[in-house]
Design a protein around this motif. Structure first.
Motif, PDB file in Angstrom:
ATOM      1  N   ALA A 346     -22.306  29.112 -11.260  1.00 39.48           N
ATOM      2  CA  ALA A 346     -23.717  28.964 -10.877  1.00 39.48           C
ATOM      3  C   ALA A 346     -24.406  27.918 -11.759  1.00 39.48           C
ATOM      4  CB  ALA A 346     -24.432  30.307 -10.981  1.00 39.48           C
ATOM      5  N   LEU A 347     -24.064  27.902 -13.057  1.00 40.22           N
ATOM      6  CA  LEU A 347     -24.637  26.904 -13.961  1.00 40.22           C
ATOM      7  C   LEU A 347     -24.190  25.497 -13.570  1.00 40.22           C
ATOM      8  CD1 LEU A 347     -26.111  25.996 -16.533  1.00 40.22           C
ATOM      9  CD2 LEU A 347     -24.025  26.553 -17.825  1.00 40.22           C
ATOM     10  N   ILE A 348     -22.906  25.331 -13.271  1.00 42.80           N
ATOM     11  CA  ILE A 348     -22.393  24.019 -12.849  1.00 42.80           C
ATOM     12  C   ILE A 348     -23.069  23.595 -11.542  1.00 42.80           C
ATOM     13  CG2 ILE A 348     -20.328  22.781 -12.065  1.00 42.80           C
ATOM     14  CD1 ILE A 348     -18.694  24.612 -13.905  1.00 42.80           C
ATOM     15  N   ALA A 349     -23.302  24.568 -10.652  1.00 42.97           N
ATOM     16  CA  ALA A 349     -23.923  24.276  -9.362  1.00 42.97           C
ATOM     17  C   ALA A 349     -25.330  23.710  -9.534  1.00 42.97           C
ATOM     18  CB  ALA A 349     -23.959  25.536  -8.498  1.00 42.97           C
ATOM     19  N   VAL A 350     -26.158  24.384 -10.318  1.00 42.31           N
ATOM     20  CA  VAL A 350     -27.537  23.910 -10.487  1.00 42.31           C
ATOM     21  C   VAL A 350     -27.574  22.612 -11.286  1.00 42.31           C
ATOM     22  CG1 VAL A 350     -28.034  25.218 -12.607  1.00 42.31           C
ATOM     23  CG2 VAL A 350     -29.891  24.640 -11.053  1.00 42.31           C
ATOM     24  N   GLU A 355     -32.972  16.030 -10.716  1.00 43.77           N
ATOM     25  CA  GLU A 355     -34.299  16.646 -10.637  1.00 43.77           C
ATOM     26  C   GLU A 355     -34.940  16.383  -9.278  1.00 43.77           C
ATOM     27  OE1 GLU A 355     -38.548  16.764 -13.094  1.00 43.77           O
ATOM     28  OE2 GLU A 355     -36.882  15.525 -13.799  1.00 43.77           O
ATOM     29  N   GLY A 356     -35.336  17.453  -8.596  1.00 42.86           N
ATOM     30  CA  GLY A 356     -35.980  17.339  -7.293  1.00 42.86           C
ATOM     31  C   GLY A 356     -35.031  17.189  -6.122  1.00 42.86           C
ATOM     32  N   GLU A 357     -33.736  17.016  -6.390  1.00 46.83           N
ATOM     33  CA  GLU A 357     -32.775  16.775  -5.308  1.00 46.83           C
ATOM     34  C   GLU A 357     -32.580  18.011  -4.437  1.00 46.83           C
ATOM     35  OE1 GLU A 357     -28.093  15.371  -4.660  1.00 46.83           O
ATOM     36  OE2 GLU A 357     -28.936  15.564  -6.684  1.00 46.83           O
ATOM     37  N   ALA A 358     -32.452  19.167  -5.053  1.00 48.23           N
ATOM     38  CA  ALA A 358     -32.233  20.400  -4.293  1.00 48.23           C
ATOM     39  C   ALA A 358     -33.415  20.683  -3.369  1.00 48.23           C
ATOM     40  CB  ALA A 358     -31.999  21.569  -5.242  1.00 48.23           C
ATOM     41  N   GLY A 362     -34.110  20.943   1.009  1.00 52.43           N
ATOM     42  CA  GLY A 362     -34.558  22.202   1.585  1.00 52.43           C
ATOM     43  C   GLY A 362     -33.964  23.424   0.923  1.00 52.43           C
ATOM     44  N   LEU A 363     -33.377  23.234  -0.265  1.00 51.54           N
ATOM     45  CA  LEU A 363     -32.762  24.353  -0.991  1.00 51.54           C
ATOM     46  C   LEU A 363     -33.782  24.873  -1.998  1.00 51.54           C
ATOM     47  CD1 LEU A 363     -29.319  22.606  -1.664  1.00 51.54           C
ATOM     48  CD2 LEU A 363     -29.953  24.058   0.273  1.00 51.54           C
ATOM     49  N   THR A 364     -34.435  25.971  -1.662  1.00 53.49           N
ATOM     50  CA  THR A 364     -35.555  26.449  -2.486  1.00 53.49           C
ATOM     51  C   THR A 364     -35.226  27.717  -3.277  1.00 53.49           C
ATOM     52  OG1 THR A 364     -36.409  27.642  -0.564  1.00 53.49           O
ATOM     53  CG2 THR A 364     -37.274  25.418  -0.957  1.00 53.49           C
ATOM     54  N   THR A 365     -34.339  28.565  -2.760  1.00 54.08           N
ATOM     55  CA  THR A 365     -33.991  29.791  -3.477  1.00 54.08           C
ATOM     56  C   THR A 365     -32.706  29.587  -4.277  1.00 54.08           C
ATOM     57  OG1 THR A 365     -32.636  30.720  -1.692  1.00 54.08           O
ATOM     58  CG2 THR A 365     -35.006  31.134  -1.607  1.00 54.08           C
ATOM     59  N   GLN A 366     -32.473  30.468  -5.246  1.00 57.87           N
ATOM     60  CA  GLN A 366     -31.260  30.349  -6.068  1.00 57.87           C
ATOM     61  C   GLN A 366     -29.977  30.455  -5.242  1.00 57.87           C
ATOM     62  OE1 GLN A 366     -33.815  32.463  -7.152  1.00 57.87           O
ATOM     63  NE2 GLN A 366     -34.622  30.995  -8.619  1.00 57.87           N
ATOM     64  N   PHE A 370     -27.139  27.475  -4.923  1.00 56.30           N
ATOM     65  CA  PHE A 370     -25.731  27.754  -5.211  1.00 56.30           C
ATOM     66  C   PHE A 370     -24.856  27.367  -4.024  1.00 56.30           C
ATOM     67  CE2 PHE A 370     -22.083  30.666  -5.161  1.00 56.30           C
ATOM     68  CZ  PHE A 370     -21.549  30.439  -6.422  1.00 56.30           C
ATOM     69  N   ALA A 371     -25.242  27.845  -2.828  1.00 55.12           N
ATOM     70  CA  ALA A 371     -24.452  27.565  -1.623  1.00 55.12           C
ATOM     71  C   ALA A 371     -24.412  26.071  -1.319  1.00 55.12           C
ATOM     72  CB  ALA A 371     -25.023  28.345  -0.438  1.00 55.12           C
TER      73      ALA A 371
END
Length: 566
Positions: A346-350, A355-358, A362-366, A370-371
């Motif tokens: 999960a750490l590697i994923a985030v 910055e701001g890419e997720a 449209g990826l707003t929740t944890q 991750f997905a």
């Protein structure tokens, strides 16, 4: 630091910890492979049910690995990747895995009883009563939060700002697959109990069932509203709380564990293929946006480092299924290290997102972050991004749902145990005590309160979950340390985790109470905040009293001839 380097460090540390420190603990505490475990001694076909190692491991891992090891590291990443990485590895090896192993060990050595009974035996009846009350309140909190999370994940409809309602295919697919898992689990339970097939044949059957459920879910999604899902989920939990563990809990967790392990293996492969760069700073300071690293980091990252809820699973359900004492190391210590690996992923994923890419994607929740990251990694292997994204969301939903029925069952058991003592005559109980210890009544009262709290929304009650969860770890560590001392076993390795987590949780809960009190004095409290304040005060008072009682027992001199055996 690259994603591969971070992964390699985690594999070496966690793998080495299992081979070295885990076996060191096992040798220090001592196991008897020939001893008759509680699963056999008290086999009742409901809670005490002997199971193969892989089945109990599946139950343990699927139950403890809720949304926490994914949500926690991603939220805590505001402090930088270095403190998150260090806490996951140090906490997982020396705090969490030790607590889980000690809780299961103490339970197996005490007839499969929960931490509550262990507190009664080695600390006192008052301590047990307060601890069970704490556990019951905590379980209500967790069921309410997780049920709302799952209902949101299954919600088949979404409305935009204009009020236009559209169907969400991904949520519908996840809902259908999850429901099929439950039906398949009942069939698998029958096979495991009556067919008496080999482990390998059972594994093949479980994997085939898993593939069929996913395929059907992706092609035939179901669309039901969030409110209706709330009702369906609580009806399911009510059934799961009272049926024999072999009929639903064991096989469903066993089935889901393969999905979760496949997800972890796939993510590890994706990291090694894609080698994502780390776009997080190593350290952003001790105060970030008004959030202090102590205690926030250690409360936010619970699952993956140390989580009090794990002690309830280890002593409440899994310990009653262990066939041999030698299985405790892989089931308890091993499952916790596997969860720490998930937290590292999960750490590697985030960290892979700039910055701001997720948010731009449209990826707003944890779970979405991750997905999305894992889908990006596996796209490098040639797998379709949308398919992987849906499957990862399914796995995350499975995490939450498997935790739900386990914690609801533990809540029911805690309520029943509150009204029973070691010397209670079960054949001559008063009508009131018979009612309170009835598993159906205990289930209903626990879930009705959880349902009412769930309607408030998990966002309102989630902030309190971390602090309550970590305070529970303090109480479990205290209880296990006292047990080890009273039975003349080495327990010094529990002292540092116990003292450190006391400082973390008492600080965090005190800060929560102060902030909520200030809000009440200025603007008044909403229903959600009022419930938080009540729970926070109750949990802090109960936790402090039990901790003080335990420490007194831990520091008192042993009287000659008073050593207990287990």
């Amino acid at each position: 630091m690259s994603g591969i380097l971070m992964m390699v460090i985690a594999i070496i540390v966690l793998g080495g910890a299992y081979l070295l420190y885990g076996r060191y603990l096992q040798n220090k505490w001592g196991i008897d492979p020939n001893a008759k475990t509680p699963a056999y001694e008290f086999e009742d076909g409901v809670d005490y049910v002997p199971a193969d190692t892989n089945v109990v491991f599946g139950h343990q891992f699927a139950s403890i690995a809720g949304a926490g090891p994914i949500n926690g590291p991603i939220q805590a990443a505001i402090f930088g990747w270095l403190p998150v990485l260090l806490w996951i590895l140090i906490g997982g090896v020396f705090f969490g895995a030790v607590q889980d192993f000690a809780s299961m060990y103490a339970s197996v050595k005490n007839k499969g009883r929960t931490i509550g009974y262990i507190i009664e035996e080695y600390i006192g009846k008052l301590g047990k009563k307060l601890f069970l009350l704490f556990c019951w309140l905590f379980c209500i909190l967790v069921v309410a939060a997780f049920a709302d999370v799952v209902a949101g994940t299954f919600n088949g409809f979404v409305a935009d700002e204009a009020g236009t309602v559209t169907k969400v295919a991904a949520n519908g697919a996840v809902a259908m697959t999850s429901m099929l898992f439950i039906l398949e689990a009942v069939l698998l339970g029958m096979i495991l109990k009556y067919a008496k097939l080999s482990k390998w044949v059972n594994t093949i059957i479980a994997i085939v069932m898993l593939v069929v459920a996913v395929a059907v879910g992706l092609n035939f999604p179901i669309y039901i509203t969030r409110d209706v899902w709330h009702i369906i989920i609580f009806l399911y939990i009510m059934i799961a709380c009272v049926v024999p563990v072999w009929a639903l809990l064991q096989p469903r967790d066993y089935l889901n564990s393969y999905l979760l392990i496949f997800m972890i293996v796939g993510a590890v492969v994706g990291v090694f293929v894609a080698n994502p760069s780390c776009n997080l700073s190593a350290f952003n300071g001790f105060n970030v946006d008004g959030q202090y690293m102590f205690p926030i980091l250690f409360v936010t990252i619970a699952c993956g480092a140390v989580s009090g809820f794990h002690s309830l699973v280890s002593s409440g359900t899994a310990s009653k299924q262990i066939k041999s004492e030698k299985h405790m190391l892989p089931v308890a210590y091993g499952a916790m290290l596997m969860e720490s690996m998930l937290a590292i992923i999960a750490l590697i994923a985030v960290a892979s997102f700039a910055e701001g890419e997720a948010a731009a994607q449209g990826l707003t929740t944890q779970p979405q972050i991750f997905a999305g990251a894992i889908a990006n990694f596996l796209s490098a292997v040639g797998l379709p991004h949308s398919l992987v994204f849906t499957l990862i969301n399914l796995a995350v939903s499975a995490f939450a749902l498997t935790s739900l029925d386990s914690v609801a069952r533990i809540g029911r058991l805690s309520f029943q145990e509150f009204f029973m003592d070691e010397d209670t005559d079960t054949k001559n109980m008063s009508p009131v005590i018979k009612l309170m210890t009835n598993k159906y009544f205990a289930t209903v009262i626990t879930l009705v309160l959880a349902y009412l709290l769930a309607k408030v929304g998990y966002a309102e009650i989630w902030p309190l979950f971390g602090s309550a969860n970590q305070l529970l770890s303090v109480l479990a560590l205290v209880a296990c340390a006292v047990f080890l001392k009273k039975t003349k076993r080495q327990g010094a390795m529990l002292w540092i985790p116990m003292v450190f987590m006391m400082a973390v949780t008492f600080t965090a809960l005190s800060m929560t109470i102060i902030n909520l009190t200030k809000a009440f004095m200025t603007t008044g409290l909403s229903l959600g905040n009022t419930l938080q304040l009540i729970f926070a005060v109750l949990l802090l008072i109960l936790g402090v009293i039990v901790a003080i009682q335990g420490i007194k027992k831990l520091t008192e001199k042993e009287e000659t001839g008073k050593t207990k055996t287990a």
